[in-house]
Design a protein around this motif. Structure first.
Motif, PDB file in Angstrom:
ATOM      1  N   ARG A 134     -25.484   3.120   0.187  1.00 54.67           N
ATOM      2  CA  ARG A 134     -24.359   2.217   0.493  1.00 54.67           C
ATOM      3  C   ARG A 134     -24.577   0.839  -0.136  1.00 54.67           C
ATOM      4  O   ARG A 134     -24.222  -0.188   0.430  1.00 54.67           O
ATOM      5  CB  ARG A 134     -24.186   2.086   2.016  1.00 54.67           C
ATOM      6  CG  ARG A 134     -22.814   1.603   2.493  1.00 54.67           C
ATOM      7  CD  ARG A 134     -22.758   1.509   4.004  1.00 54.67           C
ATOM      8  NE  ARG A 134     -21.469   1.039   4.485  1.00 54.67           N
ATOM      9  CZ  ARG A 134     -21.124  -0.246   4.582  1.00 54.67           C
ATOM     10  NH1 ARG A 134     -21.979  -1.188   4.240  1.00 54.67           N
ATOM     11  NH2 ARG A 134     -19.931  -0.593   5.034  1.00 54.67           N
ATOM     12  N   ASN A 135     -25.154   0.800  -1.321  1.00 52.01           N
ATOM     13  CA  ASN A 135     -25.486  -0.463  -1.969  1.00 52.01           C
ATOM     14  C   ASN A 135     -24.228  -1.238  -2.377  1.00 52.01           C
ATOM     15  O   ASN A 135     -23.313  -0.684  -2.967  1.00 52.01           O
ATOM     16  CB  ASN A 135     -26.349  -0.206  -3.213  1.00 52.01           C
ATOM     17  CG  ASN A 135     -26.727  -1.486  -3.922  1.00 52.01           C
ATOM     18  OD1 ASN A 135     -26.050  -1.912  -4.838  1.00 52.01           O
ATOM     19  ND2 ASN A 135     -27.801  -2.096  -3.474  1.00 52.01           N
ATOM     20  N   SER A 136     -24.205  -2.529  -2.042  1.00 50.21           N
ATOM     21  CA  SER A 136     -23.085  -3.385  -2.436  1.00 50.21           C
ATOM     22  C   SER A 136     -23.556  -4.685  -3.056  1.00 50.21           C
ATOM     23  O   SER A 136     -22.747  -5.474  -3.545  1.00 50.21           O
ATOM     24  CB  SER A 136     -22.206  -3.709  -1.218  1.00 50.21           C
ATOM     25  OG  SER A 136     -22.935  -4.467  -0.255  1.00 50.21           O
ATOM     26  N   ARG A 137     -24.903  -4.893  -3.039  1.00 45.46           N
ATOM     27  CA  ARG A 137     -25.419  -6.151  -3.575  1.00 45.46           C
ATOM     28  C   ARG A 137     -26.885  -5.979  -3.971  1.00 45.46           C
ATOM     29  O   ARG A 137     -27.623  -5.227  -3.332  1.00 45.46           O
ATOM     30  CB  ARG A 137     -25.285  -7.271  -2.541  1.00 45.46           C
ATOM     31  CG  ARG A 137     -25.683  -8.630  -3.085  1.00 45.46           C
ATOM     32  CD  ARG A 137     -25.392  -9.742  -2.125  1.00 45.46           C
ATOM     33  NE  ARG A 137     -25.867 -11.005  -2.668  1.00 45.46           N
ATOM     34  CZ  ARG A 137     -25.837 -12.159  -2.016  1.00 45.46           C
ATOM     35  NH1 ARG A 137     -25.352 -12.218  -0.785  1.00 45.46           N
ATOM     36  NH2 ARG A 137     -26.297 -13.255  -2.579  1.00 45.46           N
TER      37      ARG A 137
ATOM     38  N   ASP B 295     -23.652  -7.283   3.631  1.00 44.68           N
ATOM     39  CA  ASP B 295     -24.305  -7.169   2.332  1.00 44.68           C
ATOM     40  C   ASP B 295     -25.343  -6.054   2.428  1.00 44.68           C
ATOM     41  O   ASP B 295     -26.310  -6.161   3.197  1.00 44.68           O
ATOM     42  CB  ASP B 295     -24.997  -8.480   1.948  1.00 44.68           C
ATOM     43  CG  ASP B 295     -24.032  -9.486   1.342  1.00 44.68           C
ATOM     44  OD1 ASP B 295     -22.912  -9.093   0.975  1.00 44.68           O
ATOM     45  OD2 ASP B 295     -24.410 -10.671   1.239  1.00 44.68           O
ATOM     46  N   SER B 296     -25.131  -4.989   1.664  1.00 49.42           N
ATOM     47  CA  SER B 296     -26.024  -3.832   1.720  1.00 49.42           C
ATOM     48  C   SER B 296     -26.884  -3.797   0.458  1.00 49.42           C
ATOM     49  O   SER B 296     -26.382  -3.593  -0.647  1.00 49.42           O
ATOM     50  CB  SER B 296     -25.208  -2.544   1.844  1.00 49.42           C
ATOM     51  OG  SER B 296     -26.049  -1.427   1.962  1.00 49.42           O
TER      52      SER B 296
END
Length: 268
Positions: A172-175, A166-167
């Motif tokens: 590299r944001n994913s959350r 979870d970034s």
């Protein structure tokens, strides 16, 4: 504070005036928060440069130096918390010859200013209860920029192929974080819900150990560290996983899966 007696000697009749001439990453230096055992006065007012016993220049903001004049008997201080790979000026003899005192994270500096927390921080960290690891993704990542001298971007990308990450950072944001973002408090609370946290420096250099590994330790989460080869001098034994000790990201992921499946090894 190294060289403090020399600085005081420049103005023996009154407490020395220390001028922070540049900003700190374009923000005024927070002189109100300075804690020093040696009596002194602090200012951001460039007009008082002739009064100053010492003038501090934040090297990443070196362009702000302009036409500053060095007065007789005055000490000029080069200050940086950043790695030399990121700011080549730190190794530029033409630039650094203007300074009498070097103040950096390097232990060999005239004034050593590491990210290493004070003793009370460690007591607080030990007193905090371990939060249940409730997140599905075993690994958390907070990264704000793409600087990659350390190879951290490649490691995160490859590791993400083998284990869920979870970034939460800008890069590299994913959350997104849950609820309002209250800065450091929210970051620590978020990391605390994961079993592991990627703590990766943007560069690899001796003594360059930043807040990344300390954030994970304060959260009660195991850091996966990539950075300074002497990091073991800055944190307790058996408190982190050294990413550089693994031949590949898949090997690292396999070790993390082993720790997840073997609680006693994880606790150790």
């Amino acid at each position: 504070m190294s060289n403090a007696s020399d600085i005081r000697g420049a103005m023996p009749s009154i407490d020395p005036l220390i001028l922070f001439y540049t900003t700190f990453f374009s923000k005024p230096v927070d002189i109100a928060s300075i804690q020093c055992e040696i009596p002194g006065r602090w200012t951001l007012d460039k007009r008082r440069i002739s009064e100053a016993a010492a003038v501090v220049f934040h090297i990443p903001n070196f362009r702000e130096v302009g036409d500053a004049y060095k007065y007789p008997g005055q000490y000029w201080v080069a200050w940086s918390m950043e790695c030399g790979q990121n700011y080549k000026r730190l190794a530029d003899l033409k630039t650094m010859r203007h300074f009498d005192i070097i103040m950096t994270h390097e232990s060999r500096s005239d004034v050593w200013v590491p990210y290493l927390p004070r003793a009370v921080w460690w007591k607080d960290a030990l007193a905090r209860p371990i939060v249940p690891k409730t997140e599905e993704a075993p690994v958390a990542l907070f990264q704000s920029a793409g600087l990659n001298y350390s190879g951290r971007v490649d490691l995160a990308n490859e590791l993400g192929r083998h284990i869920k990450i979870d970034s939460y950072g800008r890069y590299r944001n994913s959350r997104s974080v849950s609820g309002p973002d209250l800065g450091s408090k929210t970051k620590i609370e978020t990391i605390a819900r994961h079993k592991f946290c990627l703590a990766m420096e943007n560069s690899i250099e001796a003594d360059y150990v930043t807040e990344k590994i300390y954030d994970a330790l304060m959260a009660g989460t195991v850091p996966i560290y990539l950075g300074a080869p002497n990091v073991d001098e800055f944190v307790p034994e058996h408190s982190f996983i050294d990413a550089s000790a693994f031949a590949s990201a898949s090997d690292l992921a396999a070790y993390l899966q082993h720790l997840i499946a073997t609680p006693q090894d994880y606790e150790a």
